[in-house]
Design a protein around this motif. Sequence first.
Motif, PDB file in Angstrom:
ATOM      1  N   LEU A  23       0.718  -1.339  -0.043  1.00 45.28           N
ATOM      2  CA  LEU A  23       0.011   0.008   0.015  1.00 45.28           C
ATOM      3  C   LEU A  23       0.772   1.295  -0.012  1.00 45.28           C
ATOM      4  O   LEU A  23       0.187   2.448  -0.418  1.00 45.28           O
ATOM      5  CB  LEU A  23      -0.992  -0.064   1.103  1.00 45.28           C
ATOM      6  N   PHE A  24       2.112   1.123   0.218  1.00 44.52           N
ATOM      7  CA  PHE A  24       2.898   2.410   0.365  1.00 44.52           C
ATOM      8  C   PHE A  24       3.844   2.270  -0.728  1.00 44.52           C
ATOM      9  O   PHE A  24       4.991   3.259  -0.659  1.00 44.52           O
ATOM     10  CB  PHE A  24       3.621   2.472   1.694  1.00 44.52           C
ATOM     11  N   GLU A  25       3.927   1.468  -1.646  1.00 45.66           N
ATOM     12  CA  GLU A  25       4.720   1.486  -2.827  1.00 45.66           C
ATOM     13  C   GLU A  25       4.264   2.387  -3.856  1.00 45.66           C
ATOM     14  O   GLU A  25       3.141   2.754  -3.848  1.00 45.66           O
ATOM     15  CB  GLU A  25       4.932   0.192  -3.561  1.00 45.66           C
ATOM     16  N   ASP A  26       5.298   2.901  -4.795  1.00 45.79           N
ATOM     17  CA  ASP A  26       4.798   3.932  -5.542  1.00 45.79           C
ATOM     18  C   ASP A  26       3.529   3.446  -6.240  1.00 45.79           C
ATOM     19  O   ASP A  26       2.964   4.287  -6.884  1.00 45.79           O
ATOM     20  CB  ASP A  26       6.122   4.226  -6.521  1.00 45.79           C
ATOM     21  N   LYS A  27       3.735   2.380  -7.139  1.00 46.93           N
ATOM     22  CA  LYS A  27       2.590   1.750  -7.729  1.00 46.93           C
ATOM     23  C   LYS A  27       1.337   2.102  -7.157  1.00 46.93           C
ATOM     24  O   LYS A  27       0.257   2.600  -7.855  1.00 46.93           O
ATOM     25  CB  LYS A  27       2.868   0.233  -7.991  1.00 46.93           C
ATOM     26  N   THR A  65      -4.666   3.058 -17.149  1.00 46.16           N
ATOM     27  CA  THR A  65      -3.351   3.652 -16.827  1.00 46.16           C
ATOM     28  C   THR A  65      -2.303   3.246 -15.858  1.00 46.16           C
ATOM     29  O   THR A  65      -3.005   3.104 -14.886  1.00 46.16           O
ATOM     30  CB  THR A  65      -3.448   5.143 -16.887  1.00 46.16           C
ATOM     31  N   GLU A  66      -1.238   2.761 -15.978  1.00 45.39           N
ATOM     32  CA  GLU A  66      -0.351   2.578 -15.084  1.00 45.39           C
ATOM     33  C   GLU A  66       1.123   3.599 -15.311  1.00 45.39           C
ATOM     34  O   GLU A  66       1.682   3.625 -16.272  1.00 45.39           O
ATOM     35  CB  GLU A  66       0.427   1.159 -15.029  1.00 45.39           C
ATOM     36  N   VAL A  71       8.931   8.571 -14.315  1.00 49.54           N
ATOM     37  CA  VAL A  71       8.379   9.619 -15.250  1.00 49.54           C
ATOM     38  C   VAL A  71       8.185  10.796 -14.370  1.00 49.54           C
ATOM     39  O   VAL A  71       8.438  12.178 -14.821  1.00 49.54           O
ATOM     40  CB  VAL A  71       7.277   9.308 -16.176  1.00 49.54           C
ATOM     41  N   LEU A  72       7.801  10.759 -13.186  1.00 51.27           N
ATOM     42  CA  LEU A  72       7.389  11.786 -12.268  1.00 51.27           C
ATOM     43  C   LEU A  72       8.383  12.223 -11.320  1.00 51.27           C
ATOM     44  O   LEU A  72       8.351  13.239 -10.623  1.00 51.27           O
ATOM     45  CB  LEU A  72       6.138  11.432 -11.697  1.00 51.27           C
ATOM     46  N   VAL A  87      -0.428  15.577 -12.932  1.00 52.42           N
ATOM     47  CA  VAL A  87      -1.747  16.272 -13.622  1.00 52.42           C
ATOM     48  C   VAL A  87      -1.175  16.427 -15.211  1.00 52.42           C
ATOM     49  O   VAL A  87      -1.872  16.129 -16.083  1.00 52.42           O
ATOM     50  CB  VAL A  87      -2.242  17.233 -12.856  1.00 52.42           C
ATOM     51  N   HIS A  88      -0.212  16.749 -15.219  1.00 49.06           N
ATOM     52  CA  HIS A  88       0.417  17.255 -16.659  1.00 49.06           C
ATOM     53  C   HIS A  88       0.444  15.853 -17.631  1.00 49.06           C
ATOM     54  O   HIS A  88      -0.072  16.032 -18.636  1.00 49.06           O
ATOM     55  CB  HIS A  88       1.712  17.871 -16.751  1.00 49.06           C
ATOM     56  N   HIS A  89       0.830  14.790 -16.896  1.00 50.98           N
ATOM     57  CA  HIS A  89       1.081  13.805 -17.725  1.00 50.98           C
ATOM     58  C   HIS A  89      -0.272  12.995 -17.830  1.00 50.98           C
ATOM     59  O   HIS A  89      -0.565  12.668 -19.157  1.00 50.98           O
ATOM     60  CB  HIS A  89       2.057  12.506 -16.885  1.00 50.98           C
TER      61      HIS A  89
END
Length: 460
Positions: A23-27, A65-66, A71-72, A87-89
């Motif tokens: 639950l705390f992984e970036d994904k 989307t994943e 990228v961020l 948000v831009h992405h």
Amino acid sequence: MSGTAFDSALFGPLVSDPATKALFEDKAVLRAFLDVEAALARAEAQTGVIPADAAERIAQVCAATEIDPAVLAEGTARDGVPIPVFVHHLRELVGGDAAEYVHLGATSQDILDTGLILRLDKALKLHEAALWRVCDRLAVLADTYRLAPMAARTRMQQAAPTSFGLKAAGWLSGLLRHLDRVRELKPRCLCVSLSGAAGTLSAFGGKGLAVEAALARQLDLSVASGPWHTQRDTVLDLANWWTLVCGSLGKFGLDLGLLAQNEVAEVSLPGGGSSALPNKVNPVGAETLVALSRHTAGALGTLHQAALQEHERGGAGWTLEWLALPQIVLASGAALTHTERLLNGLAVNTDRMRENLSSGGGLIMAEALSFALARHMDRTDAAHLVKTACQDAAQTGHDFKCCMIRVLDAGHHGDIVRQIDWDTLMDPASTLGPAARLIDRILESHESLREASSHSESQT
């Protein structure tokens, strides 16, 4: 090398559990952002803020989307928060006319905080279920060993007889209070964050409150009484709950570790080996519970510093939350996992408990004897005589009962000696008082709370 044990492939399995860690992984963080943006778009469409076809396009893209965290990364380091570049992405992925409606009216903190609450909600569900399993197991222990006498210990010394069932019921009672607390916490603390740039919802054209309510329905969360961008008491409330759980489990681990010492040996635990001593079974789970409890207590103190946030948007305090809060939740998940393993592998040695009760030559019965004598003489005189007998037994190594009879005879209390049923009085099982009823009260609380919890779940 990892910066923390929680992130380490080597130490991570000791101090975290896979389900909570996920639950705390970036994904998971980015998936929560996408879920919030999709729900926001749908809420805005329901309230007439954006076109329905734009909301559907945004929701479809979010579902499919994943986003690669890499990228961020640069944008997050630049902006101090991942939402602007996210948000831009997302707008680029949505494309067309619908892109301009992505994130409409929201601010970065709305998305990040609501995404956090979604993940904390999942963590609470995981941990509440684990806590129930622990409580159910402790309830069985309390009932099974309700009449198994053992030495109660105060200040690390044998004090008076108790029962292992009452000890287990004591561990259970604290955890039941945590289960009761979390039922009250969830509706108050699991709230959407949607306040806009300055906390006024002004960007929604007079429909801000309706959008907020619709978003809460979409995500099955509550609506807070007011903006909470810089009012962090609800986050602290949740963190405090996890820290309390860890504290109770740490106390359980500490007790088990002491009971499992070779010299005590009243329980045996699953454990780990030593690189040098093949005879050792180290109480790894019990020790880890103590370590996790102490860690979360320190992390909670750090997290309380995040309550100090400037005006309508904080920076440093918000970042501090990201550092401290995940460790508290991860430690709690690990503590519950270790506790379940300990309970599953716990062996109770009632014979050893009786041996330890008698190891002091009956001195552990001093309190019971003092009360028994007080029925035949002044209470102060009784206490003095028992104290004298205790000192005699400690100095001579003689049996406490023999020393007590000798002191009574020396004080011309032979008639009292003859009136006392010494076999019953010196039996630890005869001095447990209403321990069984105390256990019943705690077990009744367990059952009533379970019924209330089941009823609440059936209604939802």
